[in-house]
Design a protein around this motif. Structure first.
Motif, PDB file in Angstrom:
ATOM      1  N   TYR A   1       0.687  -1.390  -0.134  1.00 56.31           N
ATOM      2  CA  TYR A   1       0.039   0.046   0.034  1.00 56.31           C
ATOM      3  C   TYR A   1       0.819   1.120  -0.064  1.00 56.31           C
ATOM      4  O   TYR A   1       0.655   2.189  -0.892  1.00 56.31           O
ATOM      5  CB  TYR A   1      -0.829  -0.059   1.237  1.00 56.31           C
ATOM      6  CG  TYR A   1      -1.327   1.613   1.550  1.00 56.31           C
ATOM      7  CD1 TYR A   1      -2.376   1.807   0.635  1.00 56.31           C
ATOM      8  CD2 TYR A   1      -0.832   2.242   2.540  1.00 56.31           C
ATOM      9  CE1 TYR A   1      -2.960   3.330   0.789  1.00 56.31           C
ATOM     10  CE2 TYR A   1      -1.369   3.670   2.532  1.00 56.31           C
ATOM     11  CZ  TYR A   1      -2.394   4.106   1.821  1.00 56.31           C
ATOM     12  OH  TYR A   1      -2.753   5.239   1.922  1.00 56.31           O
TER      13      TYR A   1
ATOM     14  N   GLU B   1       1.552   4.372  -2.405  1.00 58.64           N
ATOM     15  CA  GLU B   1       0.458   5.501  -2.933  1.00 58.64           C
ATOM     16  C   GLU B   1       0.758   6.872  -2.069  1.00 58.64           C
ATOM     17  O   GLU B   1       0.601   7.885  -2.575  1.00 58.64           O
ATOM     18  CB  GLU B   1      -0.860   4.900  -2.526  1.00 58.64           C
ATOM     19  CG  GLU B   1      -1.220   3.586  -3.610  1.00 58.64           C
ATOM     20  CD  GLU B   1      -2.671   3.174  -3.429  1.00 58.64           C
ATOM     21  OE1 GLU B   1      -3.606   3.931  -2.820  1.00 58.64           O
ATOM     22  OE2 GLU B   1      -2.733   2.112  -3.885  1.00 58.64           O
TER      23      GLU B   1
ATOM     24  N   GLU C   1       4.934  -1.324  -8.783  1.00 59.27           N
ATOM     25  CA  GLU C   1       3.933  -2.466  -9.565  1.00 59.27           C
ATOM     26  C   GLU C   1       4.567  -3.732  -9.322  1.00 59.27           C
ATOM     27  O   GLU C   1       3.951  -4.864  -9.590  1.00 59.27           O
ATOM     28  CB  GLU C   1       3.764  -1.718 -10.768  1.00 59.27           C
ATOM     29  CG  GLU C   1       2.411  -2.514 -11.615  1.00 59.27           C
ATOM     30  CD  GLU C   1       1.146  -2.605 -10.930  1.00 59.27           C
ATOM     31  OE1 GLU C   1       0.311  -3.390 -11.129  1.00 59.27           O
ATOM     32  OE2 GLU C   1       1.024  -1.625 -10.076  1.00 59.27           O
TER      33      GLU C   1
ATOM     34  N   ARG D   1       3.576  -5.417  -6.403  1.00 61.87           N
ATOM     35  CA  ARG D   1       2.229  -5.923  -6.266  1.00 61.87           C
ATOM     36  C   ARG D   1       1.858  -7.094  -7.476  1.00 61.87           C
ATOM     37  O   ARG D   1       1.095  -7.882  -6.921  1.00 61.87           O
ATOM     38  CB  ARG D   1       1.287  -4.672  -6.813  1.00 61.87           C
ATOM     39  CG  ARG D   1       1.375  -3.745  -5.816  1.00 61.87           C
ATOM     40  CD  ARG D   1       0.608  -2.521  -6.343  1.00 61.87           C
ATOM     41  NE  ARG D   1       0.276  -1.517  -5.066  1.00 61.87           N
ATOM     42  CZ  ARG D   1      -0.321  -0.387  -5.095  1.00 61.87           C
ATOM     43  NH1 ARG D   1      -0.942  -0.128  -6.067  1.00 61.87           N
ATOM     44  NH2 ARG D   1      -0.311   0.320  -4.059  1.00 61.87           N
TER      45      ARG D   1
ATOM     46  N   SER E   1       2.835  -3.302   6.873  1.00 60.14           N
ATOM     47  CA  SER E   1       2.665  -2.184   6.148  1.00 60.14           C
ATOM     48  C   SER E   1       3.813  -1.441   6.180  1.00 60.14           C
ATOM     49  O   SER E   1       3.788  -0.449   5.098  1.00 60.14           O
ATOM     50  CB  SER E   1       1.566  -1.520   7.170  1.00 60.14           C
ATOM     51  OG  SER E   1       2.048  -0.918   8.386  1.00 60.14           O
TER      52      SER E   1
ATOM     53  N   ARG F   1      -5.312   0.507   5.566  1.00 56.09           N
ATOM     54  CA  ARG F   1      -5.774   0.892   3.950  1.00 56.09           C
ATOM     55  C   ARG F   1      -5.073  -0.374   3.119  1.00 56.09           C
ATOM     56  O   ARG F   1      -5.521  -0.782   2.110  1.00 56.09           O
ATOM     57  CB  ARG F   1      -5.120   2.129   3.572  1.00 56.09           C
ATOM     58  CG  ARG F   1      -5.950   3.127   4.201  1.00 56.09           C
ATOM     59  CD  ARG F   1      -5.739   4.544   3.453  1.00 56.09           C
ATOM     60  NE  ARG F   1      -6.175   5.543   4.157  1.00 56.09           N
ATOM     61  CZ  ARG F   1      -5.780   7.057   4.003  1.00 56.09           C
ATOM     62  NH1 ARG F   1      -5.308   7.107   2.963  1.00 56.09           N
ATOM     63  NH2 ARG F   1      -6.331   7.959   4.846  1.00 56.09           N
ATOM     64  N   GLN F   2      -4.086  -1.072   3.696  1.00 55.44           N
ATOM     65  CA  GLN F   2      -3.507  -1.925   3.016  1.00 55.44           C
ATOM     66  C   GLN F   2      -4.202  -3.439   2.654  1.00 55.44           C
ATOM     67  O   GLN F   2      -4.146  -3.970   1.743  1.00 55.44           O
ATOM     68  CB  GLN F   2      -2.127  -2.628   3.650  1.00 55.44           C
ATOM     69  CG  GLN F   2      -1.387  -3.673   2.788  1.00 55.44           C
ATOM     70  CD  GLN F   2       0.013  -3.927   3.200  1.00 55.44           C
ATOM     71  OE1 GLN F   2       0.910  -2.950   3.013  1.00 55.44           O
ATOM     72  NE2 GLN F   2       0.311  -4.862   3.862  1.00 55.44           N
TER      73      GLN F   2
ATOM     74  N   VAL G   1      -5.864  -3.141  -0.682  1.00 58.60           N
ATOM     75  CA  VAL G   1      -4.823  -3.526  -1.717  1.00 58.60           C
ATOM     76  C   VAL G   1      -4.610  -5.156  -1.763  1.00 58.60           C
ATOM     77  O   VAL G   1      -4.436  -5.460  -2.981  1.00 58.60           O
ATOM     78  CB  VAL G   1      -3.529  -2.526  -1.641  1.00 58.60           C
ATOM     79  CG1 VAL G   1      -2.545  -2.706  -2.720  1.00 58.60           C
ATOM     80  CG2 VAL G   1      -4.065  -1.125  -1.511  1.00 58.60           C
TER      81      VAL G   1
ATOM     82  N   ARG H   1      -7.324  -6.387  -3.750  1.00 59.74           N
ATOM     83  CA  ARG H   1      -7.385  -6.079  -5.195  1.00 59.74           C
ATOM     84  C   ARG H   1      -6.212  -6.847  -5.740  1.00 59.74           C
ATOM     85  O   ARG H   1      -6.459  -6.996  -7.054  1.00 59.74           O
ATOM     86  CB  ARG H   1      -6.798  -4.319  -5.358  1.00 59.74           C
ATOM     87  CG  ARG H   1      -6.737  -3.792  -6.558  1.00 59.74           C
ATOM     88  CD  ARG H   1      -6.215  -2.445  -6.740  1.00 59.74           C
ATOM     89  NE  ARG H   1      -6.502  -1.848  -5.550  1.00 59.74           N
ATOM     90  CZ  ARG H   1      -6.077  -0.552  -5.188  1.00 59.74           C
ATOM     91  NH1 ARG H   1      -4.679  -0.147  -5.892  1.00 59.74           N
ATOM     92  NH2 ARG H   1      -6.269   0.126  -4.072  1.00 59.74           N
ATOM     93  N   TYR H   2      -5.272  -7.249  -5.182  1.00 58.38           N
ATOM     94  CA  TYR H   2      -4.243  -8.093  -5.980  1.00 58.38           C
ATOM     95  C   TYR H   2      -4.145  -9.477  -5.543  1.00 58.38           C
ATOM     96  O   TYR H   2      -3.119 -10.147  -5.639  1.00 58.38           O
ATOM     97  CB  TYR H   2      -2.661  -7.599  -5.547  1.00 58.38           C
ATOM     98  CG  TYR H   2      -2.545  -6.290  -6.396  1.00 58.38           C
ATOM     99  CD1 TYR H   2      -1.954  -6.245  -7.502  1.00 58.38           C
ATOM    100  CD2 TYR H   2      -2.854  -4.942  -6.084  1.00 58.38           C
ATOM    101  CE1 TYR H   2      -1.609  -5.108  -8.393  1.00 58.38           C
ATOM    102  CE2 TYR H   2      -2.681  -3.838  -6.640  1.00 58.38           C
ATOM    103  CZ  TYR H   2      -1.937  -4.102  -8.032  1.00 58.38           C
ATOM    104  OH  TYR H   2      -1.899  -2.946  -8.669  1.00 58.38           O
TER     105      TYR H   2
ATOM    106  N   THR I   1     -12.914  -3.370   3.749  1.00 54.95           N
ATOM    107  CA  THR I   1     -12.515  -2.071   4.126  1.00 54.95           C
ATOM    108  C   THR I   1     -13.204  -1.591   5.552  1.00 54.95           C
ATOM    109  O   THR I   1     -13.046  -0.565   5.963  1.00 54.95           O
ATOM    110  CB  THR I   1     -12.949  -0.769   2.897  1.00 54.95           C
ATOM    111  OG1 THR I   1     -14.485  -0.989   2.790  1.00 54.95           O
ATOM    112  CG2 THR I   1     -12.300  -1.234   1.654  1.00 54.95           C
TER     113      THR I   1
END
Length: 425
Positions: A285, A288, A312, A315, A332, A344-345, A348, A351-352, A400
């Protein structure tokens, strides 16, 4: 004082817990089975869980009713830097007195506890501040999570964990720097002597150091093996900062417990990690924050460049390692970004490629295993510390929810409750 933060602090200097507590909620995530358990009744005696079905409850137990909320185990962040703040620029850091950073660490420890991290592993501290924070928290003098300290990070002369920011006339050698297997064995013993419970070393270059490249191996495999063997003999786990491909593989072969960052891991490295049961701790994360805010806070272009180069790729390799079945933990690198952003991680990670449950397990079951503390942490189950967080929704459907923790419980004591008003009533 922020709303409800220090609700559970007893007399200063005393880490005591209430003798018995019964905690009820609408739901509880069983991280082992992946099921949602309805109407748990968790009995806590002297800070540890006795049962989750109400059995064994003393008649005089205090009650904590979390109606409408979902309980999870307290979260574990395996890679933090409590005494760092990315909003303090490189030049400004030279203007602060040494003790300033201990106070920064106290504020950051409080911030991490508030957002749900009841245990953190602190991977490197310049002046043994992480041990000081652990002692003050354990004594009940300041609020914070359970800390697993590393004291000084080990590293090579001129490498990522050395001090490379000063001119030769002001040169300083970082306290954990040593070269050669026997010198590094001595540094392991020194770190343990002063309070380390994990040994952190820097196998490759890094993003935020000067005069190092992320892919550059900086410790030989025999040096890493000496660190791992010595730590294991003393009953300690190990963590290797390793972005670069060859450094990652050398650390895995050497027997290091967790590989931090693992940005440029290749297929062979993924295979080795899976075969040997090595944990990957990939901070996917924080780039960002660095790319959005770093320049404003004085991050140099060279450091921003290195961050872009690995972001990237890291990730993508996170997805590949997870798909291959490598054991993953939540790390983190809080301190690279503000500590309260650590939750917030989770999004992510999903997402991955992870499911919400897998991301939660990375910060509970898996993290406890990597710490060699499965008997104490990682589950809401008999025998474990009564460390829990409560959220309003279903984190198995929407991870989240972990960015909006409502209640934090540590050792059976409510230490944060956002439902209360600003007076703490």
């Amino acid at each position: 004082m922020k709303a409800g933060l220090f609700l559970g602090l007893l007399a200063l200097g005393s880490p005591a817990f209430p003798e018995s507590v019964i905690i009820t909620a609408d739901r509880m995530v069983d991280v082992v089975s992946g099921r949602m358990v309805a109407k748990p009744v968790i009995v806590v005696v002297d800070g540890r869980i006795v049962s989750v079905d109400g059995s064994g409850a003393p008649a005089d137990a205090k009650r904590i009713d979390l109606a409408g909320l979902t309980l999870l185990p307290g979260l574990i962040d395996m890679h933090t830097h409590l005494t760092s703040d990315p909003r303090i620029g490189r030049i400004d850091r030279f203007l602060k007195t040494d003790g300033y950073w201990t106070l920064v660490g106290a504020a950051n420890a409080e911030a991490m506890l508030r957002v749900g991290f009841t245990t953190v592993r602190n991977l490197g501290s310049g002046r043994l501040d992480d041990v000081a924070l652990k002692q003050a928290i354990d004594d009940g003098r300041i609020p914070g999570p359970r800390i697993v300290p590393a004291t000084h990070a080990l590293g090579a002369t001129g490498g990522h964990c050395d001090n490379n920011w000063l001119p030769p006339s002001l040169a300083q050698k970082a306290a954990g720097v040593a070269d050669g297997p026997e010198a590094l064995r001595a540094k392991v013993r020194e770190a343990r002597k002063f309070g380390a419970e994990v040994i952190k070393t820097c196998a490759t270059g890094g993003v935020f150091s000067r005069n190092t490249e992320v892919g550059q191996q900086q410790q030989r495999e025999e040096e890493l093996r000496a660190i791992a063997e010595e730590a294991r003999m003393w009953g300690l786990t190990t963590a290797a900062h390793a972005h670069g491909t060859e450094g990652i593989k050398a650390a895995i072969r050497a027997g290091i417990t967790t590989i931090e960052h693992a940005s440029l891991i290749d297929d062979e490295g993924i295979r080795l990690a899976k075969e040997r049961g090595t944990f990957l701790s990939m901070d996917i994360y924080n780039t960002e924050f660095t790319q959005a805010e770093g320049r404003k806070y004085g991050v140099l272009e060279d450091n921003l460049r290195k961050d872009r180069e690995v972001a990237e790729a890291q990730r993508i390799n996170f997805r590949k390692a997870h798909e291959a079945g490598v054991k993953m933990v939540f790390g983190s690198d809080a301190g690279v970004m503000p500590h309260d952003q650590a939750p917030r991680q989770f999004a992510v990670m999903v997402r991955y490629g992870m499911t919400p449950l897998e991301a939660i397990r990375a910060a509970t079951l898996n993290a406890a295993e990597a710490l060699a503390k499965s008997a104490d942490l990682g589950r809401i189950a008999p025998g474990r510390f009564a460390d829990m967080v409560a959220v309003r929704g279903d984190p198995l459907a929407d991870v989240t929810e972990l960015e909006r923790v409502a209640v934090v419980i540590k050792g059976g004591v409510v230490v944060a409750d956002v439902r209360l008003d600003v007076t703490g009533r």
